[in-house]
Design a protein around this motif. Structure first.
Motif, PDB file in Angstrom:
ATOM      1  N   ASP A  96       0.842  -1.205   0.000  1.00 16.72           N
ATOM      2  CA  ASP A  96       0.000   0.000   0.000  1.00 16.72           C
ATOM      3  C   ASP A  96       0.874   1.251   0.000  1.00 16.72           C
ATOM      4  O   ASP A  96       0.619   2.203  -0.757  1.00 16.72           O
ATOM      5  CB  ASP A  96      -0.921   0.032   1.220  1.00 16.72           C
ATOM      6  N   SER A  97       1.902   1.254   0.820  1.00 12.27           N
ATOM      7  CA  SER A  97       2.795   2.406   0.906  1.00 12.27           C
ATOM      8  C   SER A  97       3.553   2.628  -0.393  1.00 12.27           C
ATOM      9  O   SER A  97       3.651   3.766  -0.878  1.00 12.27           O
ATOM     10  CB  SER A  97       3.788   2.216   2.065  1.00 12.27           C
ATOM     11  N   GLU A  99       2.739   1.551  -3.474  1.00 11.42           N
ATOM     12  CA  GLU A  99       1.813   1.914  -4.542  1.00 11.42           C
ATOM     13  C   GLU A  99       1.360   3.370  -4.412  1.00 11.42           C
ATOM     14  O   GLU A  99       1.235   4.078  -5.411  1.00 11.42           O
ATOM     15  CB  GLU A  99       0.614   0.978  -4.558  1.00 11.42           C
ATOM     16  N   THR A 100       1.127   3.826  -3.192  1.00 12.00           N
ATOM     17  CA  THR A 100       0.736   5.219  -2.967  1.00 12.00           C
ATOM     18  C   THR A 100       1.828   6.166  -3.436  1.00 12.00           C
ATOM     19  O   THR A 100       1.556   7.176  -4.106  1.00 12.00           O
ATOM     20  CB  THR A 100       0.419   5.459  -1.468  1.00 12.00           C
ATOM     21  N   GLU A 101       3.072   5.846  -3.114  1.00 13.22           N
ATOM     22  CA  GLU A 101       4.189   6.690  -3.523  1.00 13.22           C
ATOM     23  C   GLU A 101       4.355   6.674  -5.043  1.00 13.22           C
ATOM     24  O   GLU A 101       4.542   7.725  -5.666  1.00 13.22           O
ATOM     25  CB  GLU A 101       5.472   6.211  -2.828  1.00 13.22           C
ATOM     26  N   ALA A 103       2.086   6.047  -7.300  1.00 11.05           N
ATOM     27  CA  ALA A 103       0.921   6.659  -7.943  1.00 11.05           C
ATOM     28  C   ALA A 103       1.047   8.176  -8.064  1.00 11.05           C
ATOM     29  O   ALA A 103       0.357   8.787  -8.881  1.00 11.05           O
ATOM     30  CB  ALA A 103      -0.350   6.293  -7.179  1.00 11.05           C
ATOM     31  N   LYS A 104       1.928   8.794  -7.292  1.00  7.81           N
ATOM     32  CA  LYS A 104       2.130  10.245  -7.390  1.00  7.81           C
ATOM     33  C   LYS A 104       2.676  10.646  -8.756  1.00  7.81           C
ATOM     34  O   LYS A 104       2.456  11.776  -9.200  1.00  7.81           O
ATOM     35  CB  LYS A 104       3.087  10.717  -6.294  1.00  7.81           C
ATOM     36  N   LYS A 153      -5.465   7.177  -8.998  1.00 11.62           N
ATOM     37  CA  LYS A 153      -4.908   8.385  -8.357  1.00 11.62           C
ATOM     38  C   LYS A 153      -5.899   8.980  -7.399  1.00 11.62           C
ATOM     39  O   LYS A 153      -7.055   8.824  -7.459  1.00 11.62           O
ATOM     40  CB  LYS A 153      -4.519   9.398  -9.411  1.00 11.62           C
TER      41      LYS A 153
END
Length: 153
Positions: A96-97, A99-101, A103-104, A153
């Motif tokens: 999760d961490s 993918e979040t980074e 996705a920016k 996003k």
């Protein structure tokens, strides 16, 4: 649990996590030449390079490093969780961490999945887009899945 950016003083703990996973889990899926290859690849120097990139993180349980993850661009280059903490959502927390980074700056994420991790990634919505093979000593072949996922996003 908390996922934070790795610092150079964590290199030894990250090394311990990587080698514990490789030496415990990989022999169930791969011959000894592959296990040796991964152990050699994940040297302290390689780990320090990952830390210097700013793209390596650690999952902490209190002050104990129990997992690690790293990326380069939109490519997740590694996710490892100590065997005692596997199947408890730790790998998902790291993913999760990452993918979040990613996705920016990117619409998709790719990774090279070990045979041990393919099912985890499929459950997260990754699809196999190719197969990789790396020749090692004694005619041993390291095979892996190249997987991709569209990010929201």
């Amino acid at each position: 649990m908390e996922y934070i950016t790795a610092t150079s003083d964590m290199a030894g703990a990250i090394y311990d996590v990587l080698h514990a996973v490789i030496e415990t889990v990989y022999p169930k899926y791969y011959p000894k030449e592959v296990v040796t290859f991964f152990c050699n690849h994940h040297s302290k120097e390689h780990i320090l390079d990952g830390i210097k990139s700013g793209n390596m993180g650690v999952l902490l349980d209190k002050d104990l490093v129990i997992g690690t993850g790293c990326f380069d661009g939109n490519h997740i280059t590694g996710v490892y969780v100590l065997p005692a903490y596997q199947n408890q959502g730790c790998g998902s927390h790291i993913m999760d961490s990452l993918e979040t980074e990613i996705a920016k700056n990117h619409d998709t994420v790719i990774l090279d999945a070990s045979l041990a991790a393919v099912c985890l990634y499929e459950h997260r919505g990754y699809k196999t887009v190719g197969h990789g093979m790396y020749k090692l000593e004694n005619d041993v072949k390291l095979v892996y899945e190249i997987m991709e996922k569209k990010l929201e996003k």
